[in-house]
Scaffold this motif. Structure first.
Motif, mmCIF file in Angstrom:
data_model
loop_
_atom_site.group_PDB
_atom_site.id
_atom_site.type_symbol
_atom_site.label_atom_id
_atom_site.label_comp_id
_atom_site.label_asym_id
_atom_site.label_seq_id
_atom_site.Cartn_x
_atom_site.Cartn_y
_atom_site.Cartn_z
ATOM 1 N N UNK A 19 0.676 -1.335 -0.263
ATOM 2 C CA UNK A 19 -0.113 0.001 -0.085
ATOM 3 C C UNK A 19 0.876 1.354 0.104
ATOM 4 N N UNK A 20 2.241 1.050 -0.441
ATOM 5 C CA UNK A 20 2.894 2.424 -0.098
ATOM 6 C C UNK A 20 3.893 2.322 -1.611
ATOM 7 N N UNK A 21 4.214 3.685 -2.012
ATOM 8 C CA UNK A 21 5.048 3.761 -2.998
ATOM 9 C C UNK A 21 5.825 5.273 -2.727
ATOM 10 N N UNK A 22 7.065 4.888 -3.360
ATOM 11 C CA UNK A 22 7.755 6.256 -3.343
ATOM 12 C C UNK A 22 7.961 6.878 -4.698
ATOM 13 N N UNK A 23 7.596 8.396 -4.687
ATOM 14 C CA UNK A 23 7.455 8.991 -6.122
ATOM 15 C C UNK A 23 8.555 10.054 -5.964
ATOM 16 N N UNK A 24 9.135 10.251 -7.246
ATOM 17 C CA UNK A 24 9.911 11.654 -7.232
ATOM 18 C C UNK A 24 8.980 12.401 -8.088
#
Length: 238
Positions: A19-24
């Motif tokens: 349920x998590x994502x890292x975004x730039x």
């Protein structure tokens, strides 16, 4: 459906813990966002692909942004927020877009059934005839094979999906119309097949319930700059 707030663009770094994502972001900042998808997101979560985020406008939320879209292979938009499928179908039903399901006066969301709930019940306001009632279960399709055009469901083993097939069959056997509706939220998919390589039990069960009278439909989502809509039927191959 239209997004009320401007979608924020970014680049996927990684998805993790389901349920998590890292975004730039374009300015170089990195943020963690909510990933509203319980599936594997196979072929939809490659690092470096463009993504679009919605802003909850709620500073009290732990993760203010939610991941909405991804540009698969940098060219095909796909909606990975599975909650949007029911919203899109509800809108399409209200606007009589799904011709096979037109002609009902009332659209009931999340009707109760014996072992839980399905997504929609369509019926006439005062008609007690069971045959005039239609139960609809919606599934979001985002898994595209290596060759464009070919999509499949599910993208992970789904006991819940199997239960829904059994419930649709039971309702059909009780005299109701029962429909499985694939919401194809991927620009590159033109036909849907069961993902037998991922969940052979689901594929076998789908073919079995269809052979016994459960209907299956697939409709494609079209994407705009800030909106999506269910617009046209695509083929289901069993």
């Amino acid at each position: 459906m239209n997004y009320q707030q401007l979608l924020l663009q970014g680049t996927l770094i990684k998805r993790y813990k389901r349920f998590l994502a890292d975004i730039r972001l374009p300015d170089g900042h990195e943020i963690t966002v909510h990933c509203p998808n319980t599936g594997s997101m196979k072929n939809c979560a490659e690092p470096g692909w463009p993504v679009w985020l919605s802003d909850s406008q709620n500073p009290k939320r732990k993760y203010q942004y939610s991941w909405e879209w991804v540009a698969v292979q940098h060219q095909y938009k796909a909606c990975i927020n599975t909650a949007r499928a029911n919203q899109l179908v509800a809108e399409a039903l209200e606007q009589d877009v799904i011709s096979e399901l037109n002609g009902h006066e009332r659209i009931q969301k999340e009707p109760k059934v014996e072992d839980g709930r399905l997504d929609f019940l369509l019926h006439q306001e005062h008609d007690l005839n069971e045959a005039s009632k239609t139960y609809v279960e919606v599934k979001s399709v985002t898994l595209m094979a290596e060759q464009p055009g070919a999509g499949s469901f599910p993208d992970a083993v789904t006991e819940r999906g199997l239960k829904h097939l059994k419930r649709l069959l039971a309702l059909h056997q009780q005299g109701y119309r029962a429909v499985l509706l694939f919401c194809v939220a991927h620009e590159g998919i033109e036909q849907v097949t069961p993902a037998d390589d991922i969940d052979p039990k689901y594929g076998a069960a789908l073919r079995d319930v269809v052979a016994q009278g459960v209907e299956v439909l697939a409709y494609r989502v079209e994407f705009g700059e800030q909106q999506m809509a269910l617009t046209r039927r695509v083929q289901v191959l069993l």
